[in-house]
Design an enzyme around this catalytic site. Sequence first.
Site, short mmCIF file in Angstrom:
data_model
loop_
_atom_site.label_atom_id
_atom_site.label_comp_id
_atom_site.label_asym_id
_atom_site.label_seq_id
_atom_site.Cartn_x
_atom_site.Cartn_y
_atom_site.Cartn_z
CD GLU A 3 7.90 4.69 4.03
OE1 GLU A 3 7.02 4.19 4.75
OE2 GLU A 3 9.12 4.39 4.14
CB SER A 39 19.49 3.61 7.72
OG SER A 39 18.86 3.40 6.47
N GLY A 90 15.34 3.34 4.99
CA GLY A 90 15.36 2.00 4.41
C GLY A 90 16.51 1.75 3.46
CE LYS A 95 9.40 2.26 7.16
NZ LYS A 95 10.18 2.88 6.13
CG ASN A 129 6.82 3.50 10.79
OD1 ASN A 129 5.77 2.86 10.71
ND2 ASN A 129 7.24 4.31 9.82
CG HIS A 147 6.71 7.96 7.37
ND1 HIS A 147 7.22 7.59 6.15
CD2 HIS A 147 7.54 7.42 8.31
CE1 HIS A 147 8.31 6.86 6.34
NE2 HIS A 147 8.52 6.74 7.64
CD GLU A 163 11.54 9.03 9.79
OE1 GLU A 163 11.95 8.10 10.48
OE2 GLU A 163 10.57 8.93 9.02
#
Length: 249
Positions: free
Chosen positions: A96, A209, A170, A12, A10, A94, A164
């Site tokens: 985010e 990660s 991240g 992003k 991904n 996701h 996730e």
Amino acid sequence: MALRKLVAGNWKMNGTRAALPELPEIEAAALNAQGRLDVAICPPFTLMSEAAAAAPLLAIGAQDCHHLESGAYTGGVSAAMIADLRARYVIVGHSERRTYQGETDADVRAKAEAAQAAGLIAILCVGETEEQRDAGRADLVVAGQLAGSVPPSGKAANLVIAYEPVWAIGTGRTPSVADVAAIHELIRAKLIELLGPEGTGVRILYGGSVKPENAGELMAVPDVDGALVGGASLTAAQFVPIIQATAAL
Ligand code: PEP
């Protein structure tokens, strides 16, 4: 049951055309591992066509889709448009997007249904925040997200779940192998409850990660059927060893 693993990158909101030369090496690693796992890259919309041209044998996906097929939705990109690019996957839900765009479980479910109607495979993301984990609510949160966002028509052929944990995305932090095993077991049980026998074949990815150094250990956990990789998918130098570690299992 061991399922064929999927390693998906991904990107992003990262990457301009200058990033495209990373792709042929990733494509070569995917081809070398063929038969043992699937590999996909989900670049920004702006790069999808050129990514497909730069690495024609690599599966391409999008990072989001609108839940409707077409219409007056300025800035929207539908699943049908993504499928028209010969893409195979689309990430939905996701964290985010759940956080910054306020997407709800119902929104995510509508997007997953749109993806399926367009012939795409939805990579549907779930995962708890650090606060929820610390409060001992990770299982409840994830089970609730699955109940609210997995389409009842979900099939092994058109649905992938990505677990996730938000606090691992991240950050360089990952859950313990035991924690990953426990929550993937719970997700498998919930998928069977929601989808019946079809739920046994839906792949469950781990994301958060994943790096070359931890990929082998994480991908060996039972019911971990691959990885959704953010930062480490941006370069072939980082992503190829993750593909190789997964293929070696
Ligand atoms: C992601 O964005 O889905 C992700 C898992 O990111 P990272 O690998 O950078 O933690």
